[in-house]
Design an enzyme around this catalytic site. Structure first.
Site, PDB file in Angstrom:
ATOM      1  N   LYS A  50       0.846  -1.204   0.000  1.00 19.42           N
ATOM      2  CA  LYS A  50       0.000   0.000   0.000  1.00 19.42           C
ATOM      3  C   LYS A  50       0.882   1.255   0.000  1.00 19.42           C
ATOM      4  CE  LYS A  50      -3.887  -2.329   2.235  1.00 19.42           C
ATOM      5  NZ  LYS A  50      -4.627  -2.611   3.466  1.00 19.42           N
ATOM      6  N   GLN A  94      -4.666  -1.219   9.681  1.00 17.18           N
ATOM      7  CA  GLN A  94      -4.572  -2.550   9.063  1.00 17.18           C
ATOM      8  C   GLN A  94      -5.175  -3.603  10.000  1.00 17.18           C
ATOM      9  OE1 GLN A  94      -3.591  -3.140   5.919  1.00 17.18           O
ATOM     10  NE2 GLN A  94      -3.976  -5.324   6.140  1.00 17.18           N
ATOM     11  N   ASP A 117     -10.978   3.360   4.294  1.00 18.75           N
ATOM     12  CA  ASP A 117     -11.298   1.927   4.230  1.00 18.75           C
ATOM     13  C   ASP A 117     -12.817   1.693   4.228  1.00 18.75           C
ATOM     14  OD1 ASP A 117      -9.514  -0.170   3.937  1.00 18.75           O
ATOM     15  OD2 ASP A 117      -8.751  -0.010   5.982  1.00 18.75           O
TER      16      ASP A 117
END
Ligand code: GUN
Length: 281
Positions: A50, A94, A117
């Site tokens: 990422k 994450q 997200d």
């Protein structure tokens, strides 16, 4: 029938190129904060890729590595700091988090305006209510883009999503419903799974079991979206047995090179959207 392979890598590259050009004209460089707690090896790989993708697109990645025994208070105070920081346009925590942390509490602390997200309850709720303005979760958003790539009319198609996770299965089902598919969510307690899957015009496999979906699960001509990334002694495997599915389906996403690159491209796109929302006059 031999299925056409839906090339997620190529589609992601074209999305990323478009974003790079758009971002080059921004008045400031966008920033994405990526928080990783603990040392899950798969998470470490995802976070690195990422960050690399951000740099290649003109976004500054700010990676925060926290020890596995980080307290909820430490993590929450970092999130508060990032929520208030003008250099940070998007925040990604994450997953999975270490077991002692409450994922719902942590994800709920990210300000919805920076929730690239799409995991904050506000953004998730907007999707369920089919309201505009939500950040869409990256993997499900990428799945819809891949489906659009087939050029098929999705209206009224039977979609079966295997897996009901908050990250993929459940939001994918809502996005498919918003595309006017007739959606069924299957999971570990579902009875008669193979025959249910055989009714699917679109089959989304998000179970986390290597090659779980075999030819018995596939309706001839179906579109197969394989979300699985399973590391096995024989290498990386999807949730779908590719060699069997390709003989029966009309379209199939490969692993690697299907959903994975699209997830990252959608994260970059959401970060770009976040920047624009935060800089609206
Ligand atoms: N872990 C597995 N997939 C994801 C994702 O899309 N976002 C985050 N934050 N963690 C993940």
């Amino acid at each position: 029938m031999t299925a056409q392979v839906l090339d997620g890598k190529k589609l992601a590259q074209s999305v990323r190129l478009g974003l790079k050009q758009k971002i080059a004209a921004f008045p400031q460089i966008p920033g994405l904060a990526v928080i990783i707690a603990g040392n899950n090896p798969a998470s470490e790989i995802y976070v690195r890729s990422k960050a690399k993708a951000c740099r290649e697109t003109g976004i500054i990645p700010y990676t925060y590595r926290l020890p596995a025994d980080t307290s909820a208070d430490e993590l929450l105070s970092l999130i508060q700091k990032l929520n208030a920081s003008p250099e940070i346009n998007g925040i990604l925590v994450q997953l999975p988090l270490p077991a002692h942390l409450d994922t719902t509490q942590i994800l709920g602390a990210v300000t919805p305006e920076k929730d690239v997200d799409g995991f904050h309850p506000l953004n998730a709720g907007l999707v369920v209510q089919k309201q505009a303005g939500a950040f869409l979760p990256c993997t499900p958003k990428g799945i819809i883009r891949l489906l659009r790539q087939t050029g098929k009319d999705l209206n009224g198609l039977n979609a079966v999503v295997v897996g009901r996770s908050q990250i993929v299965g459940l939001p994918a089902a809502h996005l498919l419903l918003n595309e006017n598919c007739t959606v069924t969510v299957a999971h570990s307690r579902t009875r008669g799974l193979a025959s249910l899957c055989r009714s699917a015009d679109i089959l989304v496999a998000a179970v986390g079991k290597p090659e779980f979906i075999t030819r018995d699960f596939i309706k001839p001509g179906a579109i197969i979206i394989d979300v699985g990334i399973n590391r096995t002694p024989d290498g990386l495997k999807g949730d779908v047995c590719f060699s069997e599915a390709i003989e029966t389906a009309s379209y199939i996403t490969p692993v690697p090179g299907g959903v994975g690159p699209m997830t990252i491209a959608m994260l970059l796109e959401n970060t770009c959207e976040a920047f624009l929302k935060q800089h609206r006059p």
